[in-house]
Structure formats: structure tokens, C-alpha cells
Design a protein around this motif. Structure first.
Motif, short mmCIF file in Angstrom:
data_model
loop_
_atom_site.label_atom_id
_atom_site.label_comp_id
_atom_site.label_asym_id
_atom_site.label_seq_id
_atom_site.Cartn_x
_atom_site.Cartn_y
_atom_site.Cartn_z
N ALA A 56 59.36 59.18 -0.88
CA ALA A 56 59.50 59.13 -2.33
C ALA A 56 60.43 60.24 -2.80
O ALA A 56 60.32 61.38 -2.36
N ARG A 58 61.32 62.25 -6.22
CA ARG A 58 60.62 62.49 -7.49
C ARG A 58 61.55 63.19 -8.48
O ARG A 58 62.58 63.74 -8.09
N ASN A 59 61.18 63.18 -9.75
CA ASN A 59 62.01 63.80 -10.77
C ASN A 59 61.74 65.29 -10.94
O ASN A 59 62.29 65.94 -11.83
N ASP A 63 53.99 66.58 -6.35
CA ASP A 63 53.42 65.25 -6.16
C ASP A 63 52.66 64.72 -7.37
O ASP A 63 52.37 63.54 -7.46
N GLU A 65 51.48 64.78 -11.76
CA GLU A 65 52.06 64.81 -13.10
C GLU A 65 52.53 66.22 -13.40
O GLU A 65 51.91 67.18 -12.96
N PHE A 67 55.50 65.00 -12.70
CA PHE A 67 56.59 64.50 -11.86
C PHE A 67 56.31 63.09 -11.39
O PHE A 67 55.25 62.79 -10.87
N LYS A 68 57.31 62.24 -11.55
CA LYS A 68 57.16 60.83 -11.22
C LYS A 68 58.11 60.42 -10.10
O LYS A 68 59.17 61.00 -9.93
N GLU A 69 57.72 59.39 -9.38
CA GLU A 69 58.59 58.82 -8.36
C GLU A 69 59.73 58.07 -9.05
O GLU A 69 59.49 57.27 -9.95
N ARG A 72 62.97 55.57 -3.65
CA ARG A 72 62.46 55.69 -2.28
C ARG A 72 63.64 55.62 -1.35
O ARG A 72 64.52 54.79 -1.53
N TRP A 88 59.88 72.22 -1.75
CA TRP A 88 60.65 71.04 -2.17
C TRP A 88 62.13 71.31 -2.10
O TRP A 88 62.58 72.45 -2.25
#
Length: 131
Positions: A56, A58-59, A63, A65, A67-69, A72, A88
Motif C-alpha cells: 500500500a 499512503r498519503n 498506517d 488515520e 493517513f489513507k491508502e 498499491r 517510512w
């Protein structure tokens, strides 16, 4: 018919802007003229716990909230590592990495906004030749 074409023309610029939405945590690249701000190239390593062998993107670096996927990526996908934050990595990726424009042309630290895609992945899933 003309009205339909006009509506389509007006809708497309808005759609393009939505595609370029800023990240929750931007990837910041330094402005050293002539230097590639994302000089570390790597490949994504597979995850045995994922049936589809994807990782994934993410923004933001986390992992949970907020932050969202956002995407992929497949195992062995080439990426440019631009920034590290905790565990990260801020990455840039796309079909033609040399055209991603990560070399500074102005002496200004800035957010990377394209033309390639960008996001955050756990550093442990990136294999690089450089530290």
C-alpha cells in the motif's frame, strides 16, 4: 451536442486537479541546483502476508488515520526514495523514473508534486543499494 462537449471540457480540468491532490504529509525535496533530490533508487520487496503481492502507498507516513491508502504497487516495482521519516519512505514512482523531474533547477526546497506519482511506504519494504 455542443453543450455536452462544453460540459466535458469544463469537467476535465477539475478531474485533473483531483488527481493531483496534495498528500497529507508532502514529500519535500531540497533545492540544490543540479542535484537529484531523489537519488536513491530501490525496488519494493514482497510481503508474504499479502496474497496479491502488493504494498500500500499512503498519503502520509503511517498506517492509521488520518493517513489513507492512495495506491498499491507490485513487488519489484522500481521507486525513487526522496525522503525518510521515521520508519517510512517518501517515494516517487511511475513508468518512466528518469522523467520524474526530481533534479533541482532552483535553489528552493519544495514539495514534490509531479509529474510522477508519489506517496509513503514503510521503509522496510524497499530494497536499495544505497543507505
Amino acid at each position: 451536442m455542443r453543450a455536452l462537449l462544453l460540459l466535458a471540457a469544463l469537467a476535465l480540468p477539475g478531474f485533473a486537479r483531483a488527481e493531483e491532490a496534495p498528500l497529507a504529509v508532502p514529500i519535500v525535496i531540497p533545492g540544490e541546483i543540479g542535484k537529484d533530490a531523489c537519488s536513491t533508487q530501490g525496488r519494493l520487496m514482497g510481503r508474504a502476508d499479502q496474497d496479491d503481492q502488493t504494498i500500500a502507498v499512503r498519503n502520509g507516513p503511517g498506517d492509521n488515520e488520518p493517513f489513507k491508502e492512495i495506491d498499491r504497487l507490485r513487488e519489484a516495482e522500481p521507486v525513487l526514495v526522496c525522503e525518510r521519516l521515521g520508519g517510512w519512505s517518501g517515494i516517487v514512482y511511475g513508468s518512466d523514473l528518469p522523467s520524474c523531474r526530481t533534479t533541482a533547477v532552483l535553489p528552493v526546497t519544495r514539495e514534490y508534486v509531479g509529474p510522477c506519482q508519489r506517496g509513503w511506504v514503510p521503509s522496510r519494504f524497499i530494497s536499495t543499494d544505497a543507505p
